[in-house]
Design an enzyme around this catalytic site. Structure first.
Site, PDB file in Angstrom:
ATOM      1  N   GLU A 210      54.750  41.641  54.189  1.00  0.00           N
ATOM      2  CA  GLU A 210      55.256  42.964  53.794  1.00  0.00           C
ATOM      3  C   GLU A 210      55.306  42.955  52.272  1.00  0.00           C
ATOM      4  O   GLU A 210      56.206  42.356  51.682  1.00  0.00           O
ATOM      5  CB  GLU A 210      56.656  43.191  54.393  1.00  0.00           C
ATOM      6  CG  GLU A 210      56.689  43.231  55.908  1.00  0.00           C
ATOM      7  CD  GLU A 210      56.145  44.556  56.470  1.00  0.00           C
ATOM      8  OE1 GLU A 210      56.049  45.540  55.719  1.00  0.00           O
ATOM      9  OE2 GLU A 210      55.804  44.588  57.670  1.00  0.00           O
ATOM     10  N   CYS A 244      60.611  48.954  47.557  1.00  0.00           N
ATOM     11  CA  CYS A 244      59.167  48.738  47.717  1.00  0.00           C
ATOM     12  C   CYS A 244      58.424  50.041  47.997  1.00  0.00           C
ATOM     13  O   CYS A 244      57.278  50.202  47.612  1.00  0.00           O
ATOM     14  CB  CYS A 244      58.908  47.733  48.834  1.00  0.00           C
ATOM     15  SG  CYS A 244      59.649  48.222  50.398  1.00  0.00           S
TER      16      CYS A 244
END
Ligand code: NAD
Length: 459
Positions: A210, A244
């Site tokens: 990720e 993010c």
């Protein structure tokens, strides 16, 4: 204290004992974890505040609340998720009963980042345990207070041979990555993601990565700028921009740029006052090193709002940058802070030039009320996930898989997708014995045309 290899041996033995295959055992651990999180709630909030002045509201919204709902979901659905699923059989396997089994991988390594330090350590842990794995977790060394609480919490709930947290920095991470794991789940930067992928390749260990990247936010002229500014200020400056999936930069229709900038300035003042440094709701940058890095990024740029920096106190004001050059550092690296560059476009070709100049992003946002513009934009660009007319909220629906593509990540999780992420899918066919036509057995002479027919109609 045990060495890393001793810990892995312990966990491997626990996994091989078949104990983790017992659903009731997994459920008891998840329930104990939920209870412990509730007991430790104030400690978690205090730690997040000490680490980067994260407010209790943001901590609950973006960390504790999501962790609790993932736990509730896993506790509620685990039996169903873990049960072998009967699948329609094929005539080619007739007579048979076909199934998909979900099996845990074994001993799993989870490496977490600092930006949502509680959420991004706990969510993979929860789904790894739900799926029947044992876990070694390495939380981030940059959010020391939260990492300490995580370690205590895990120690209070799990026997060491089921789950353990090992705190440490790059050296610890490197040592962990040198071991043989059954699965690795990594959340962090694309640069470190490549290091993890390389380490995993040595043992062909399956991984989920990720990662990050530069997520664009496209705004056309059909929008209500006040509403857009409200949502943008929330989505960009939440967590101090250290998200993010935060919009990294804006691509606005050139005709609305000036009004957008004015709307954003007004909205920042509405939310954080005329000096955001005094606002209890505006978090700090995680450390001085990152504050300095962000300071360098805006050094020679056209700052139209904000720009105040206090390195000692890790503060950077919400900052707007007008039309930076695509080759400038701020348009090359992921910003990861409260700085929002605003680029402009006239045509779709201008948007392509900006987005295709960079790696595939983790998210893409588009604000528009023009359905053909939306359709074209969503179909044309490759990205991990996105939202129309808002930001970040795709993360909040556990039914949607979450992950990147290309440089922004490999694999997906959240909710049931998280359980699946930590499970190997094992197809099983149980062949019936009551019928065994000789057709598939040699000699094959004269059987080809019948075989073709079988494939044509039943394949
Ligand atoms: P990072 O990659 O620097 O660190 C992540 C983890 O890797 C930490 O635990 C760290 O100790 C470890 N690590 C750091 N350098 C290492 C090395 N050389 N070898 C082995 N391990 C190493 O990331 P970060 O600064 O903690 O987090 C920010 C990044 O994470 C951003 O790029 C952000 O976009 C990304 N991120 C992605 C997601 C997502 O869900 N896709 C979520 C949060 C953050």
């Amino acid at each position: 204290m045990k060495s890393i290899s001793e810990l892995i041996s312990l966990q491997n033995a626990c996994f091989k004992s078949q104990k983790t295959k017992d659903i009731a055992f997994r459920l008891s651990l998840l329930k104990a974890l939920k209870k412990e999180i509730s007991t430790q709630e104030q400690n978690i909030l205090d730690a997040l505040y000490k680490d980067f002045k994260k407010s209790a509201f943001e901590a609950y919204l973006s960390e504790i609340g999501i962790v609790i709902s993932e736990l509730n979901l896993a506790i509620k659905h685990l039996k169903k998720w873990a049960k072998p699923k009967r699948i329609k059989a094929s005539l080619l396997t007739f007579p048979s009963k076909d199934y998909i089994y979900k099996e845990p991988y074994g001993t799993v390594l989870v490496i977490a980042p600092w930006n949502y330090p509680f959420l991004l350590a706990m969510e993979p842990l929860i789904m790894a345990i739900a799926a029947g794995n044992t876990v070694v977790l390495k939380p981030s060394e940059l959010t020391k207070n939260t990492s300490k609480v995580i370690t205590t919490l895990i120690k209070n709930v799990f026997p060491e041979n089921m789950a353990t947290s090992i705190e440490g920095g790059i050296d610890t991470s490197t040592e962990l990555l040198a071991q043989k794991w059954d699965f690795i789940f990594f959340t962090g930067s694309t640069t470190v993601g490549k290091i993890v992928a390389k380490a995993a390749a040595k043992h062909l260990t399956p991984t989920i990565l990720e990662l990050g990247g530069k997520s664009p936010c496209i705004i056309d002229e059909s929008v209500d700028l006040k509403l857009v500014a409200r949502r943008l200020v929330w989505g960009k400056f939440l967590n101090g921009g250290q998200t993010c999936i935060a919009p990294d930069y804006i691509i606005a229709k050139s005709s609305i740029k000036q009004n957008l900038i004015e709307a954003l300035k007004a909205e920042v003042k509405n939310r954080y006052g005329s000096n955001p440094k005094d606002s209890v709701d505006f978090p700090r940058i995680v450390n001085q090193k990152n504050t300095l890095r962000l300071g360098e990024l805006i050094k020679d740029s056209n700052i139209v709002f904000g720009g105040d920096i206090d390195v000692t106190n890790c503060y950077i004001a919400p900052t707007l940058i007008d039309e930076p050059n695509l080759e400038s550092p701020i348009m090359q690296e992921e910003i990861f802070g409260p700085i929002l560059p605003i680029l402009v476009y006239e045509t779709q070709a201008d948007i392509e030039k900006i987005i295709w100049h960079l790696d595939k992003p983790l998210s893409l946002y588009v604000f528009s009320n023009n359905s053909s513009f939306l359709k074209e934009t969503l179909n044309k660009f490759s990205f991990g996930g996105g939202v129309i007319n808002d930001l970040l909220i795709h993360f909040g629906n556990h039914r949607l898989p979450f992950g990147g593509v290309g440089a922004s990540g490999i694999g997906e999780y959240h909710g049931k997708h998280g359980f699946n992420a930590f499970s190997n899918t094992k197809p099983i066919v149980k062949r019936g014995n009551w019928f065994d036509p000789s057709f598939r057995y040699a000699p094959y002479k004269g059987k080809v045309s019948l075989l073709k027919t079988v494939f044509k109609y039943f394949g």
